[in-house]
Design a protein around this motif. Structure first.
Motif, short mmCIF file in Angstrom:
data_model
loop_
_atom_site.label_atom_id
_atom_site.label_comp_id
_atom_site.label_asym_id
_atom_site.label_seq_id
_atom_site.Cartn_x
_atom_site.Cartn_y
_atom_site.Cartn_z
N SER A 55 0.80 -1.22 0.00
CA SER A 55 0.00 0.00 0.00
C SER A 55 0.84 1.27 0.00
O SER A 55 0.32 2.34 -0.30
CB SER A 55 -0.92 0.03 1.23
OG SER A 55 -0.17 0.30 2.40
N GLY A 56 2.09 1.18 0.40
CA GLY A 56 2.90 2.37 0.55
C GLY A 56 2.55 3.16 1.81
O GLY A 56 3.09 4.23 2.05
N GLU A 57 1.63 2.64 2.62
CA GLU A 57 1.21 3.31 3.84
C GLU A 57 1.93 2.71 5.05
O GLU A 57 2.48 1.61 4.97
CB GLU A 57 -0.30 3.17 4.04
CG GLU A 57 -1.12 3.90 2.99
CD GLU A 57 -2.60 3.75 3.24
OE1 GLU A 57 -3.22 4.74 3.67
OE2 GLU A 57 -3.12 2.65 3.02
N VAL A 58 1.87 3.44 6.15
CA VAL A 58 2.48 2.98 7.39
C VAL A 58 1.44 3.03 8.49
O VAL A 58 0.73 4.04 8.65
CB VAL A 58 3.69 3.87 7.76
CG1 VAL A 58 4.23 3.50 9.13
CG2 VAL A 58 4.77 3.77 6.72
N PHE A 59 1.32 1.94 9.23
CA PHE A 59 0.49 1.89 10.42
C PHE A 59 1.39 2.20 11.60
O PHE A 59 2.54 1.75 11.64
CB PHE A 59 -0.11 0.48 10.57
CG PHE A 59 -0.92 0.32 11.81
CD1 PHE A 59 -2.25 0.64 11.82
CD2 PHE A 59 -0.33 -0.13 12.99
CE1 PHE A 59 -3.01 0.52 12.98
CE2 PHE A 59 -1.07 -0.27 14.14
CZ PHE A 59 -2.41 0.05 14.14
N SER A 60 0.91 2.98 12.57
CA SER A 60 1.78 3.27 13.70
C SER A 60 1.05 3.17 15.03
O SER A 60 -0.15 3.47 15.14
CB SER A 60 2.42 4.65 13.55
OG SER A 60 1.46 5.66 13.54
N TRP A 61 1.82 2.73 16.01
CA TRP A 61 1.39 2.72 17.40
C TRP A 61 2.15 3.83 18.11
O TRP A 61 3.39 3.84 18.07
CB TRP A 61 1.77 1.41 18.08
CG TRP A 61 1.03 0.19 17.65
CD1 TRP A 61 1.52 -0.83 16.88
CD2 TRP A 61 -0.30 -0.18 18.01
NE1 TRP A 61 0.56 -1.79 16.73
CE2 TRP A 61 -0.57 -1.43 17.41
CE3 TRP A 61 -1.30 0.43 18.77
CZ2 TRP A 61 -1.79 -2.09 17.56
CZ3 TRP A 61 -2.51 -0.22 18.91
CH2 TRP A 61 -2.74 -1.47 18.32
N ALA A 62 1.48 4.76 18.75
CA ALA A 62 2.14 5.75 19.60
C ALA A 62 2.23 5.14 20.99
O ALA A 62 1.21 4.89 21.64
CB ALA A 62 1.37 7.06 19.61
N VAL A 106 -4.58 -4.88 9.66
CA VAL A 106 -4.94 -3.55 10.15
C VAL A 106 -6.38 -3.59 10.68
O VAL A 106 -6.67 -3.05 11.75
CB VAL A 106 -4.79 -2.48 9.04
CG1 VAL A 106 -5.37 -1.15 9.49
CG2 VAL A 106 -3.34 -2.33 8.64
N ARG A 107 -7.28 -4.28 9.98
CA ARG A 107 -8.67 -4.41 10.43
C ARG A 107 -8.73 -5.20 11.75
O ARG A 107 -9.50 -4.85 12.65
CB ARG A 107 -9.53 -5.05 9.36
CG ARG A 107 -9.91 -4.09 8.24
CD ARG A 107 -10.95 -4.66 7.30
NE ARG A 107 -10.39 -5.58 6.34
CZ ARG A 107 -9.73 -5.23 5.23
NH1 ARG A 107 -9.58 -3.95 4.94
NH2 ARG A 107 -9.25 -6.14 4.40
N GLU A 108 -7.94 -6.27 11.87
CA GLU A 108 -7.91 -7.04 13.12
C GLU A 108 -7.45 -6.17 14.28
O GLU A 108 -8.00 -6.24 15.38
CB GLU A 108 -6.93 -8.21 13.00
CG GLU A 108 -7.40 -9.36 12.15
CD GLU A 108 -6.29 -10.41 12.00
OE1 GLU A 108 -5.36 -10.45 12.83
OE2 GLU A 108 -6.36 -11.20 11.04
N ILE A 109 -6.43 -5.36 14.03
CA ILE A 109 -5.92 -4.47 15.08
C ILE A 109 -7.00 -3.47 15.48
O ILE A 109 -7.23 -3.23 16.67
CB ILE A 109 -4.64 -3.74 14.61
CG1 ILE A 109 -3.48 -4.74 14.51
CG2 ILE A 109 -4.30 -2.58 15.52
CD1 ILE A 109 -2.24 -4.19 13.82
N ALA A 110 -7.68 -2.89 14.51
CA ALA A 110 -8.75 -1.93 14.80
C ALA A 110 -9.83 -2.58 15.66
O ALA A 110 -10.30 -1.98 16.64
CB ALA A 110 -9.35 -1.38 13.51
#
Length: 155
Positions: A48-55, A138-142
């Motif tokens: 996707s070229g996107e990045v998922f992040s956890w703060a 990403v959906r599982e995490i959400a």
């Protein structure tokens, strides 16, 4: 694509009024003995070229915290060597717990949260940081964040 922990797992709301405690959006001090900074664990989303992040919150030594605080608004701070720290955020999306995973905190330019690099272990979060995740993950995490199980604390 970004979830945040409001405070380190060891923060207690009763600390808010204590003179030797501080909780801001980026830094935390507990009893003038424990020091934390907020940074980002970034995970590439495959294809996707996107990045998922956890703060997340990372504990630092008093010396490293002081150094990071001294340079907080200093141009060029990204040249600083990484600081060792322990992850002090728990995330319901991961088992076993991510509490106390070893990290390296990489300072970025002023105005950007530090990058949190996990020690390259076989922990699922460390593997995801190295290899990336799918959109399904990403959906599982959400789902895990929005509907945490009752036996795990939500970050």
């Amino acid at each position: 694509m970004n979830y945040t922990a409001e405070a380190p797992a060891v923060w207690d709301p009763a600390f808010a009024d204590a003179d030797d405690c501080l909780l801001s959006s980026d830094q935390c001090v507990i009893r003038a003995q424990h020091y934390f900074v907020k940074g980002l664990i970034e995970i590439p989303v495959i294809g996707s070229g996107e990045v998922f992040s956890w703060a997340v919150w990372v504990s630092l030594s008093r010396e490293n915290f002081s150094r990071a605080a001294d340079l907080w608004d200093t141009a060029g701070r990204e040249a600083e060597k990484p600081y060792f720290g322990w992850l002090t955020t728990d995330l319901a999306a991961y088992s076993p717990t991510i509490l106390h995973l070893r990290t390296r905190v990489h300072t970025r330019p002023v105005g950007e949260r530090p990058f949190v690099e996990l020690e390259p272990t076989d922990h699922p979060l460390a593997v995801e940081q190295r290899t990336g995740i799918t959109r399904d993950r990403v959906r599982e995490i959400a789902e895990a964040v929005l509907h945490p199980s009752h036996d795990r604390k939500q970050a």
